[in-house]
Design a protein around this motif. Structure first.
Motif, mmCIF file in Angstrom:
data_model
loop_
_atom_site.group_PDB
_atom_site.id
_atom_site.type_symbol
_atom_site.label_atom_id
_atom_site.label_comp_id
_atom_site.label_asym_id
_atom_site.label_seq_id
_atom_site.Cartn_x
_atom_site.Cartn_y
_atom_site.Cartn_z
ATOM 1 N N GLU A 10 0.825 -1.211 0.000
ATOM 2 C CA GLU A 10 0.000 0.000 0.000
ATOM 3 C C GLU A 10 0.860 1.263 0.000
ATOM 4 O OE1 GLU A 10 -3.313 0.407 -0.404
ATOM 5 O OE2 GLU A 10 -3.403 -1.760 -0.732
ATOM 6 N N ALA A 11 1.951 1.250 0.758
ATOM 7 C CA ALA A 11 2.812 2.434 0.859
ATOM 8 C C ALA A 11 3.474 2.780 -0.480
ATOM 9 C CB ALA A 11 3.882 2.216 1.924
ATOM 10 N N ASP A 12 3.687 1.776 -1.343
ATOM 11 C CA ASP A 12 4.343 1.994 -2.635
ATOM 12 C C ASP A 12 3.363 2.255 -3.772
ATOM 13 O OD1 ASP A 12 7.026 1.714 -1.828
ATOM 14 O OD2 ASP A 12 6.859 -0.474 -1.856
ATOM 15 N N LYS A 13 2.069 2.020 -3.557
ATOM 16 C CA LYS A 13 1.096 2.139 -4.643
ATOM 17 C C LYS A 13 1.015 3.529 -5.269
ATOM 18 C CE LYS A 13 -1.750 -1.864 -3.885
ATOM 19 N NZ LYS A 13 -3.050 -2.418 -3.530
ATOM 20 N N PRO A 14 1.014 4.624 -4.490
ATOM 21 C CA PRO A 14 0.941 5.940 -5.147
ATOM 22 C C PRO A 14 2.105 6.184 -6.109
ATOM 23 C CG PRO A 14 0.417 6.152 -2.827
ATOM 24 C CD PRO A 14 0.921 4.741 -3.032
ATOM 25 N N ARG A 15 3.304 5.851 -5.698
ATOM 26 C CA ARG A 15 4.482 6.036 -6.558
ATOM 27 C C ARG A 15 4.370 5.156 -7.796
ATOM 28 N NH1 ARG A 15 9.737 3.058 -6.209
ATOM 29 N NH2 ARG A 15 11.119 4.163 -7.598
ATOM 30 N N TYR A 16 4.036 3.881 -7.600
ATOM 31 C CA TYR A 16 3.936 2.973 -8.730
ATOM 32 C C TYR A 16 2.820 3.394 -9.690
ATOM 33 C CZ TYR A 16 2.768 -0.729 -11.781
ATOM 34 O OH TYR A 16 2.452 -1.399 -12.928
ATOM 35 N N GLU A 17 1.659 3.736 -9.138
ATOM 36 C CA GLU A 17 0.520 4.093 -9.983
ATOM 37 C C GLU A 17 0.792 5.341 -10.815
ATOM 38 O OE1 GLU A 17 -2.792 4.059 -7.283
ATOM 39 O OE2 GLU A 17 -2.890 1.863 -7.308
ATOM 40 N N ALA A 18 1.569 6.285 -10.284
ATOM 41 C CA ALA A 18 1.937 7.477 -11.060
ATOM 42 C C ALA A 18 2.791 7.070 -12.266
ATOM 43 C CB ALA A 18 2.690 8.470 -10.181
ATOM 44 N N ILE A 19 3.728 6.159 -12.062
ATOM 45 C CA ILE A 19 4.572 5.665 -13.157
ATOM 46 C C ILE A 19 3.713 4.904 -14.157
ATOM 47 C CG2 ILE A 19 6.430 4.043 -13.743
ATOM 48 C CD1 ILE A 19 7.700 4.824 -11.000
ATOM 49 N N GLU A 20 2.865 4.011 -13.650
ATOM 50 C CA GLU A 20 2.021 3.197 -14.521
ATOM 51 C C GLU A 20 1.089 4.065 -15.364
ATOM 52 O OE1 GLU A 20 -0.595 -0.764 -13.923
ATOM 53 O OE2 GLU A 20 -1.274 0.996 -12.822
ATOM 54 N N LYS A 21 0.471 5.057 -14.757
ATOM 55 C CA LYS A 21 -0.451 5.937 -15.495
ATOM 56 C C LYS A 21 0.276 6.684 -16.602
ATOM 57 C CE LYS A 21 -3.818 6.562 -11.851
ATOM 58 N NZ LYS A 21 -4.304 7.418 -10.773
ATOM 59 N N ALA A 22 1.485 7.145 -16.348
ATOM 60 C CA ALA A 22 2.257 7.851 -17.372
ATOM 61 C C ALA A 22 2.580 6.912 -18.534
ATOM 62 C CB ALA A 22 3.539 8.414 -16.771
ATOM 63 N N VAL A 23 2.927 5.660 -18.233
ATOM 64 C CA VAL A 23 3.241 4.690 -19.279
ATOM 65 C C VAL A 23 1.989 4.355 -20.085
ATOM 66 C CG1 VAL A 23 3.995 2.310 -19.730
ATOM 67 C CG2 VAL A 23 5.252 3.723 -18.094
ATOM 68 N N ILE A 24 0.889 4.043 -19.402
ATOM 69 C CA ILE A 24 -0.351 3.672 -20.086
ATOM 70 C C ILE A 24 -0.884 4.832 -20.936
ATOM 71 C CG2 ILE A 24 -2.773 3.006 -19.728
ATOM 72 C CD1 ILE A 24 -0.698 0.751 -19.285
ATOM 73 N N LYS A 25 -0.714 6.055 -20.456
ATOM 74 C CA LYS A 25 -1.163 7.236 -21.216
ATOM 75 C C LYS A 25 -0.498 7.275 -22.588
ATOM 76 C CE LYS A 25 -1.301 12.286 -20.942
ATOM 77 N NZ LYS A 25 -0.930 13.448 -20.136
ATOM 78 N N ARG A 26 0.763 6.877 -22.647
ATOM 79 C CA ARG A 26 1.519 6.940 -23.896
ATOM 80 C C ARG A 26 1.439 5.666 -24.730
ATOM 81 N NH1 ARG A 26 1.925 12.031 -25.129
ATOM 82 N NH2 ARG A 26 2.648 13.220 -23.364
#
Length: 156
Positions: A10-26
């Motif tokens: 849970e503590a790592d999810k915000p950081r990971y999700e920000a990276i994932e969203k940037a990748v999926i966006k592109r």
């Protein structure tokens, strides 16, 4: 510290999700399923996680995020062959061809990265991460060793 397979805490999810969203966006969200697990080496700040994939024309296609010490890469692979692993405990060797290896810059755009430009260091890290991931990460119920052999395709 070696790579470990775990559900994303849970503590790592915000950081990971920000990276994932940037990748999926592109890269698009076709076949995307939000990652629940990753293979991570916290000491070196490296992780690998599957983000999408499926069978296309009888071949296995997968896409991953590879994050290496602040640098984010998008990888597309094709499974070329799998040998062994027919019985529990029997080693299995899988050959993956990397067809696309691109790095995301600070603006969120991707550019083609020369994976061989660092004297094989990136390939060695990828081999280590894929081997640790063992094909199914924390969801792996088999007792098989997964050895990933990476080949470079035409798209790299």
């Amino acid at each position: 510290m070696p790579f470990i397979n775990e559900y994303i805490p849970e503590a790592d999810k915000p950081r990971y999700e920000a990276i994932e969203k940037a990748v999926i966006k592109r890269t698009g969200s076709v076949g995307h399923s939000r990652a629940r697990s990753w293979t991570i080496d916290r000491e070196r700040d490296i992780f690998l996680t599957w983000i999408k994939g499926g069978d296309i024309e009888r071949a296995r296609y997968d896409a991953y995020i590879f994050h290496n010490a602040g640098r984010t890469f998008y990888i597309e692979t094709w499974q070329l062959s799998t040998v062994g692993g027919d019985r529990v405990g029997q080693p299995r060797t899988t050959t993956l061809r990397i067809d696309l290896f691109s790095e995301m810059d600070e603006t969120g755009h991707f550019f083609k990265h020369d994976i061989q430009s660092d004297n094989g260091e990136t390939l060695a890290l990828l081999r280590e991460a894929f081997t640790a991931e063992r094909g199914s990460g924390v969801l792996n119920t088999e007792k098989c060793e997964f050895i990933s052999i990476l080949e470079l395709g035409k798209g790299v």
